[in-house]
Design a protein around this motif. Structure first.
Motif, short mmCIF file in Angstrom:
data_model
loop_
_atom_site.label_atom_id
_atom_site.label_comp_id
_atom_site.label_asym_id
_atom_site.label_seq_id
_atom_site.Cartn_x
_atom_site.Cartn_y
_atom_site.Cartn_z
N GLU A 15 46.82 42.40 35.36
CA GLU A 15 45.79 42.06 36.35
C GLU A 15 46.04 40.67 36.94
OE1 GLU A 15 42.32 42.44 38.62
OE2 GLU A 15 43.17 43.99 37.35
N ALA A 19 47.25 39.61 40.76
CA ALA A 19 46.51 38.64 41.56
C ALA A 19 47.44 37.57 42.11
CB ALA A 19 45.40 38.01 40.72
N ASP A 22 49.70 39.30 44.76
CA ASP A 22 48.92 39.65 45.96
C ASP A 22 48.45 38.43 46.73
OD1 ASP A 22 49.23 42.32 45.31
OD2 ASP A 22 47.22 42.54 44.44
N ARG A 24 46.18 36.17 45.67
CA ARG A 24 44.85 35.69 45.33
C ARG A 24 44.92 34.34 44.60
NH1 ARG A 24 42.62 40.50 42.22
NH2 ARG A 24 44.70 41.37 42.45
N PHE A 25 46.05 34.11 43.93
CA PHE A 25 46.35 32.81 43.32
C PHE A 25 47.73 32.40 43.81
CE2 PHE A 25 43.59 34.77 40.06
CZ PHE A 25 42.55 33.86 40.07
N SER A 26 47.81 31.26 44.45
CA SER A 26 49.09 30.74 44.95
C SER A 26 49.66 29.78 43.92
CB SER A 26 48.88 29.98 46.26
OG SER A 26 48.36 30.86 47.24
N ASP A 29 47.69 26.85 42.21
CA ASP A 29 46.27 27.16 42.04
C ASP A 29 45.90 27.24 40.56
OD1 ASP A 29 45.94 27.38 44.75
OD2 ASP A 29 45.67 29.56 44.77
#
Length: 113
Positions: A15, A19, A22, A24-26, A29
C-alpha cells in the motif's frame, strides 16, 4: 504471491509502495506516523512498524529521529525496478497462462488501450 495469502505487514508495505509510485508521496515527503497509518488502515501499530522497517532496510526512507520517516531520494526508481522485476518473474507468467487458456491474443488487448 496472491494478495489474500500475504501477511498484513506485506500488504501494508504494498500500500505504501503504491502510494509512492502513484505520486501520493514524493521523494522528500514525510510518511504518516506509525500510529496514524495504523489507525487509517485499521492495523496494529507493530504491524505498521514492521512494514516501515522494510522500507528502512531497503534504504527507501530516511529516518529523522523524533521527526519521522521521509521518502528517500531515488526511492521511486528503486521501487519501480523492484515492482517491474516482481511482475515479470511472478505475476506475468500466471497472467500469460490465463490468457492462453482463455484464448486471449495480447495484440487485441494492446489495440484496446
Amino acid at each position: 504471491m496472491k494478495t489474500e495469502s500475504k501477511p498484513v505487514y506485506l500488504k501494508l508495505r504494498d500500500e505504501i509502495a503504491a502510494a509512492i509510485l502513484d505520486g501520493r508521496f514524493s521523494e522528500g515527503d514525510m510518511l504518516p506516523s506509525v500510529r496514524a497509518f495504523a489507525a487509517q488502515q485499521g492495523a496494529n501499530p507493530l504491524t505498521v512498524a514492521k512494514a516501515y522497517q522494510l522500507f528502512q532496510d531497503n534504504g527507501l526512507v530516511d529516518v529523522k529521529r523524533g521527526v519521522g520517516l521521509f521518502v528517500a531520494r531515488g526511492a521511486v526508481a528503486r521501487l519501480r525496478t523492484t515492482e517491474r522485476d516482481h511482475f515479470i518473474s511472478h505475476v506475468w507468467p500466471e497472467v500469460r497462462a490465463q490468457m492462453q487458456r482463455a484464448g486471449i491474443d495480447p495484440a487485441e488487448l494492446l489495440a484496446l488501450s
